[in-house]
Design a protein around this motif. Structure first.
Motif, PDB file in Angstrom:
ATOM      1  N   GLY A   1       0.830  -1.193   0.000  1.00  0.00           N
ATOM      2  CA  GLY A   1       0.000   0.000   0.000  1.00  0.00           C
ATOM      3  C   GLY A   1       0.865   1.243   0.000  1.00  0.00           C
ATOM      4  N   VAL A   2       0.242   2.370  -0.299  1.00  0.00           N
ATOM      5  CA  VAL A   2       0.966   3.634  -0.430  1.00  0.00           C
ATOM      6  C   VAL A   2       1.760   3.986   0.828  1.00  0.00           C
ATOM      7  N   GLU A   3       1.297   3.553   1.987  1.00  0.00           N
ATOM      8  CA  GLU A   3       1.983   3.883   3.239  1.00  0.00           C
ATOM      9  C   GLU A   3       3.153   2.942   3.530  1.00  0.00           C
ATOM     10  N   GLN A   4       3.473   2.025   2.616  1.00  0.00           N
ATOM     11  CA  GLN A   4       4.500   1.020   2.867  1.00  0.00           C
ATOM     12  C   GLN A   4       5.777   1.230   2.053  1.00  0.00           C
ATOM     13  N   GLU A   5       6.086   2.476   1.765  1.00  0.00           N
ATOM     14  CA  GLU A   5       7.309   2.792   1.039  1.00  0.00           C
ATOM     15  C   GLU A   5       8.545   2.284   1.785  1.00  0.00           C
ATOM     16  N   ALA A   6       8.551   2.409   3.107  1.00  0.00           N
ATOM     17  CA  ALA A   6       9.701   1.943   3.899  1.00  0.00           C
ATOM     18  C   ALA A   6       9.894   0.436   3.743  1.00  0.00           C
ATOM     19  N   LEU A   7       8.805  -0.311   3.664  1.00  0.00           N
ATOM     20  CA  LEU A   7       8.891  -1.759   3.477  1.00  0.00           C
ATOM     21  C   LEU A   7       9.466  -2.079   2.095  1.00  0.00           C
ATOM     22  N   ALA A   8       9.026  -1.347   1.075  1.00  0.00           N
ATOM     23  CA  ALA A   8       9.575  -1.531  -0.271  1.00  0.00           C
ATOM     24  C   ALA A   8      11.074  -1.262  -0.279  1.00  0.00           C
ATOM     25  N   THR A   9      11.494  -0.217   0.405  1.00  0.00           N
ATOM     26  CA  THR A   9      12.914   0.135   0.478  1.00  0.00           C
ATOM     27  C   THR A   9      13.705  -0.930   1.214  1.00  0.00           C
ATOM     28  N   THR A  10      13.154  -1.443   2.307  1.00  0.00           N
ATOM     29  CA  THR A  10      13.829  -2.507   3.071  1.00  0.00           C
ATOM     30  C   THR A  10      14.099  -3.713   2.183  1.00  0.00           C
ATOM     31  N   PHE A  11      13.089  -4.157   1.439  1.00  0.00           N
ATOM     32  CA  PHE A  11      13.246  -5.366   0.628  1.00  0.00           C
ATOM     33  C   PHE A  11      14.006  -5.113  -0.674  1.00  0.00           C
ATOM     34  N   ALA A  12      14.318  -3.851  -0.960  1.00  0.00           N
ATOM     35  CA  ALA A  12      15.155  -3.510  -2.110  1.00  0.00           C
ATOM     36  C   ALA A  12      16.608  -3.280  -1.689  1.00  0.00           C
ATOM     37  N   THR A  13      16.887  -3.359  -0.388  1.00  0.00           N
ATOM     38  CA  THR A  13      18.227  -3.110   0.143  1.00  0.00           C
ATOM     39  C   THR A  13      18.964  -4.436   0.304  1.00  0.00           C
ATOM     40  N   SER A  14      20.161  -4.509  -0.254  1.00  0.00           N
ATOM     41  CA  SER A  14      20.940  -5.749  -0.121  1.00  0.00           C
ATOM     42  C   SER A  14      21.821  -5.690   1.118  1.00  0.00           C
ATOM     43  N   GLY A  15      22.193  -6.862   1.603  1.00  0.00           N
ATOM     44  CA  GLY A  15      23.122  -6.959   2.712  1.00  0.00           C
ATOM     45  C   GLY A  15      22.523  -6.768   4.088  1.00  0.00           C
ATOM     46  N   ILE A  16      21.188  -6.785   4.204  1.00  0.00           N
ATOM     47  CA  ILE A  16      20.537  -6.643   5.510  1.00  0.00           C
ATOM     48  C   ILE A  16      19.591  -7.812   5.737  1.00  0.00           C
ATOM     49  N   ASP A  17      19.184  -8.014   6.988  1.00  0.00           N
ATOM     50  CA  ASP A  17      18.152  -8.997   7.304  1.00  0.00           C
ATOM     51  C   ASP A  17      16.806  -8.303   7.093  1.00  0.00           C
ATOM     52  N   ARG A  18      16.200  -8.547   5.970  1.00  0.00           N
ATOM     53  CA  ARG A  18      14.963  -7.861   5.591  1.00  0.00           C
ATOM     54  C   ARG A  18      13.781  -8.250   6.478  1.00  0.00           C
ATOM     55  N   PHE A  19      13.882  -9.372   7.162  1.00  0.00           N
ATOM     56  CA  PHE A  19      12.782  -9.840   8.005  1.00  0.00           C
ATOM     57  C   PHE A  19      12.956  -9.459   9.479  1.00  0.00           C
ATOM     58  N   ALA A  20      14.059  -8.770   9.802  1.00  0.00           N
ATOM     59  CA  ALA A  20      14.280  -8.303  11.179  1.00  0.00           C
ATOM     60  C   ALA A  20      13.352  -7.132  11.476  1.00  0.00           C
ATOM     61  N   ALA A  21      13.130  -6.851  12.767  1.00  0.00           N
ATOM     62  CA  ALA A  21      12.314  -5.699  13.166  1.00  0.00           C
ATOM     63  C   ALA A  21      12.890  -4.446  12.516  1.00  0.00           C
ATOM     64  N   PRO A  22      12.042  -3.576  12.005  1.00  0.00           N
ATOM     65  CA  PRO A  22      10.619  -3.438  12.288  1.00  0.00           C
ATOM     66  C   PRO A  22       9.695  -4.219  11.341  1.00  0.00           C
ATOM     67  N   THR A  23      10.254  -5.039  10.424  1.00  0.00           N
ATOM     68  CA  THR A  23       9.403  -5.825   9.524  1.00  0.00           C
ATOM     69  C   THR A  23       8.554  -6.790  10.341  1.00  0.00           C
ATOM     70  N   ARG A  24       7.259  -6.753  10.093  1.00  0.00           N
ATOM     71  CA  ARG A  24       6.322  -7.682  10.747  1.00  0.00           C
ATOM     72  C   ARG A  24       5.858  -8.698   9.709  1.00  0.00           C
ATOM     73  N   TRP A  25       5.915  -9.969  10.087  1.00  0.00           N
ATOM     74  CA  TRP A  25       5.529 -11.011   9.160  1.00  0.00           C
ATOM     75  C   TRP A  25       5.098 -12.250   9.915  1.00  0.00           C
ATOM     76  N   SER A  26       4.470 -13.172   9.204  1.00  0.00           N
ATOM     77  CA  SER A  26       4.049 -14.443   9.775  1.00  0.00           C
ATOM     78  C   SER A  26       4.150 -15.491   8.664  1.00  0.00           C
ATOM     79  N   ARG A  27       3.625 -16.660   8.929  1.00  0.00           N
ATOM     80  CA  ARG A  27       3.655 -17.726   7.920  1.00  0.00           C
ATOM     81  C   ARG A  27       2.229 -18.164   7.595  1.00  0.00           C
ATOM     82  N   LEU A  28       2.008 -18.472   6.328  1.00  0.00           N
ATOM     83  CA  LEU A  28       0.738 -19.045   5.919  1.00  0.00           C
ATOM     84  C   LEU A  28       0.712 -20.513   6.342  1.00  0.00           C
ATOM     85  N   THR A  29      -0.414 -21.175   6.190  1.00  0.00           N
ATOM     86  CA  THR A  29      -0.534 -22.562   6.650  1.00  0.00           C
ATOM     87  C   THR A  29       0.457 -23.496   5.959  1.00  0.00           C
TER      88      THR A  29
END
Length: 161
Positions: free
Chosen positions: A72-100
């Motif tokens: 969504g439009v308010e998730q520019e920071a998330l887009a930037t995080t997942f476009a950045t190399s060399g970091i743990d993209r799933f570390a905080a502040p990224t919030r995530w879970s697993r599907l079944t």
């Protein structure tokens, strides 16, 4: 065509922004993409591109399943995080879970597609992943995040009066 000219031409083409996530058994991986395309209604197929030099590529190649997370439009920071190399993209502040099925999915996205990879097609320095949509979820009424001319944008819904 020179690579810089090629980039210049496609920077002028607006595209929706997604994050593709997967897990081949070594922990979650993900990357920001603007290459998502719907291919077929019956069966429901989509495609996306990924560079063979991307850190996520070996994992996506082996995963067998993936999730397309619509931003969504308010998730520019998330887009930037997942476009950045060399970091743990799933570390905080990224919030995530697993599907079944165990696939990683990002919290707070405007929607997602759970995919089964069907074909991987070599295309220069990229691979085109063709996948079948197995399941979806959508949070209607939110504005999508777009990428155009090197920056993020939104389209706001207009309402007829």
């Amino acid at each position: 065509m020179a690579p810089e000219r090629f980039k210049q031409v496609f920077r002028r083409y607006p595209a929706g922004v997604v994050v593709v996530t997967a897990d081949a058994g070594h922990g979650p991986v993900g990357f920001t993409a603007t290459s998502l395309t719907s291919l077929s209604l019956a069966p429901p197929l989509v495609s996306f591109g990924i560079g063979t030099s991307a850190s996520s590529w070996p994992h996506v190649e082996r995963a067998g399943t993936a999730v397309v997370n619509f931003l969504g439009v308010e998730q520019e920071a998330l887009a930037t995080t997942f476009a950045t190399s060399g970091i743990d993209r799933f570390a905080a502040p990224t919030r995530w879970s697993r599907l079944t099925g165990g696939e990683p999915v990002l919290d707070g996205v405007t929607g997602w597609l759970r995919l089964t990879v069907r074909h991987i097609v070599p295309a220069g320095d990229h691979r085109i992943v063709i996948a079948r949509v197995e399941e979806s979820w959508l949070d209607e009424g939110r504005s999508p995040l777009l990428f155009h001319d090197g920056s993020y944008h939104s389209i706001r819904p207009t309402h007829d009066q």
